[in-house]
Design an enzyme around this catalytic site. Sequence first.
Site, mmCIF file in Angstrom:
data_model
loop_
_atom_site.group_PDB
_atom_site.id
_atom_site.type_symbol
_atom_site.label_atom_id
_atom_site.label_comp_id
_atom_site.label_asym_id
_atom_site.label_seq_id
_atom_site.Cartn_x
_atom_site.Cartn_y
_atom_site.Cartn_z
ATOM 1 N N ASP A 221 -0.201 -0.508 -1.097
ATOM 2 C CA ASP A 221 0.370 -0.798 0.216
ATOM 3 C C ASP A 221 0.368 0.425 1.139
ATOM 4 O O ASP A 221 0.712 1.527 0.702
ATOM 5 C CB ASP A 221 1.825 -1.254 0.013
ATOM 6 C CG ASP A 221 2.505 -1.612 1.313
ATOM 7 O OD1 ASP A 221 2.049 -2.556 1.962
ATOM 8 O OD2 ASP A 221 3.499 -0.936 1.672
ATOM 9 N N GLU A 294 -4.787 -0.750 1.156
ATOM 10 C CA GLU A 294 -4.527 -1.184 2.524
ATOM 11 C C GLU A 294 -4.460 0.024 3.434
ATOM 12 O O GLU A 294 -3.549 0.842 3.338
ATOM 13 C CB GLU A 294 -3.180 -1.919 2.613
ATOM 14 C CG GLU A 294 -2.905 -2.426 4.019
ATOM 15 C CD GLU A 294 -1.429 -2.697 4.325
ATOM 16 O OE1 GLU A 294 -0.541 -2.091 3.710
ATOM 17 O OE2 GLU A 294 -1.186 -3.520 5.225
#
Length: 578
Positions: A221, A294
């Site tokens: 993330d 990401e």
Amino acid sequence: MTTWFGIVLLVGLGFLAVNATAPWWQTASFYQIYPRSFKDSDGNGVGDLNGVTEKLEYLKEIGVTATWLSPFLLSPMADFGYDIADFKEVDPLFGTMEDFENMVSRAKQLNVKIILDFVPNHSSDDCDWFIRSAAGEEKYKDYYIWHPGFVENGVRRPPSNWVSVFRGSAWEWHEGRQEYYLHQFHKKQPDFNFRNPVVREEMNDVLRFWLEKGVDGFRVDAIYHAFEIQADGNGNYPDEPRNDWTNDPDEYGYTHKIYTVDQPETPHLVYEWREILDQFQADNGGEERILMVETWSPIEVVMHYYGNSTAEGAQIPFNFQLISNLNRDSDAYHYEYLINNWLSLMPNGKSANWVIGNHDKNRVGSRFGADRIDLFNILLLTLPGCSITYQGEEIGMLDGYVSWKDTVDPQACNGYEENYMAMSRDPARTPMQWTDGNMAGFTTGSTTWLPIGQDYAQRNVQTERGAALSHLNVFKKLQQLRKEPAIQQGAADVKAVSHYVLANKRYLSGNYVYISLLNIFDNIENVNLHDVFDGLPDNFQYALVTRKSIKQLGDKVSASSVTLMPYESIVLRSTTTV
Ligand SMILES: *[C@@H]1O[C@H](CO)[C@@H](O)[C@H](O)[C@H]1NC(C)=O
Ligand SMILES: CC(=O)N[C@H]1CO[C@H](CO)[C@@H](O)[C@@H]1O
Ligand SMILES: [Ca+2]
Ligand SMILES: [Ca+2]
């Protein structure tokens, strides 16, 4: 030593690849599950791990190879699980560690890979590490980024002008420690200090823990926020330059992000994690464990996450080019450019991936229009490399309506009622629509954490299973086509035929040629495929049609004259092999 091992491993894999046993992830179909909204097994209105386990067979049904799940670890849920209080504990809202283990073992039986969402940039302020850091405990005091700020005329101000993604200063005063801590997201999400090797080791340990539990990899993330600029000799952080489009110092866009994202050290963190995965595999065998990262960075920066000349990086640095750059008005040349640009910038020997949605973006059908739902599924599933589908996109879910009163997303709640709709990520997070029955089959309870989409009676898995050419059935048909050698391993040639029509040719010697054709706008188009592709056979037949089509599966068509209805997207197959 590891480097030599890495080289040996690489050479080995390269050899295998030409023998057509490419690693499993290379052409996989990934599916993102947002567990809160996938399936509720106990009637409390919030999805959970047993719900996921119950629906793993559905993933098989729709041809999914692997699923990455948004976080389900212990969390006070200030950012719905992206604020983790214990990196090795399942949150009771989602179930128990045993439920997790059951999910993994059922997934293994079904051969569905499980990818965990790894959130390294920050923890929750409820995390034991943060509590100890705030208390100044020697081992933990530099786990996070602390600074006393500055006092001017008796008034204390934060260390720099940095702004949080969720509005307001990125620095929060901590009464106990009498210092500010950095939080690039919510103030309940303090940023880790990755310049501290102990923190890095702690995170490495988290990876090993879940690898031992049997996960097939991690989706990392918000990696581009991991490092900030190093403090200067006095321990201070420079202000970021101002952007001129807003005077609101609380707005994220107030500063130009040169010190808080995309620092040169960041990809190296990913290389370090990749070594851990490779080492684990060397020690334990099994199929390749993967990293998906990401990063909303410029494309040249994203490419660094694939690795450098001596170190391997993530197998899948998310390709957000289509998400970030396309809008309703984009023409076929724009699509063509974005696709080919990624393919040409990608380092040698790496594979592509394609993403069009996630739990932070409006639904595809709401962003691009419901007429284009099949179009994007066809595009994603016939491009070379792997596809990444957000839950519900296979049935064409649209944004749910969430009133201001029902809004729970901090990104919206920290702002104002006037424009909350533009900020809120809730509409793309409404519960998965399984049936036309009570609560769309999501829960047996009478409430849900976000309202059920109003169109669930028409748009749901059960109804679409039985409806010819529903979005779901188109999706399943695409997954069958993906098994064809030309689409699995073949070359790709992506070209705009005109402003309105995009063509994607997939071919492999000795096999049929496949061409997906997307008519992006509301006109009837007639195209001659020989204009864009040399040496193409002339005789094709329809290998996939949608509700926009007037042709049937198997109908013959000449490559020199293919007529497309408004918004029609199709896949054609040559009648002879090449
Ligand atoms: C690639 O990354 C590794 C690991 O961080 C580093 O040691 C090496 O110097 C880098 N190589 C190049 C050519 O930059
Ligand atoms: C797409 C995605 O995963 N977005 C997440 C990025 O990280 C922040 C903070 O952890 C989350 O709030 C987003 O949902
Ligand atoms: Ca539940
Ligand atoms: Ca950070």
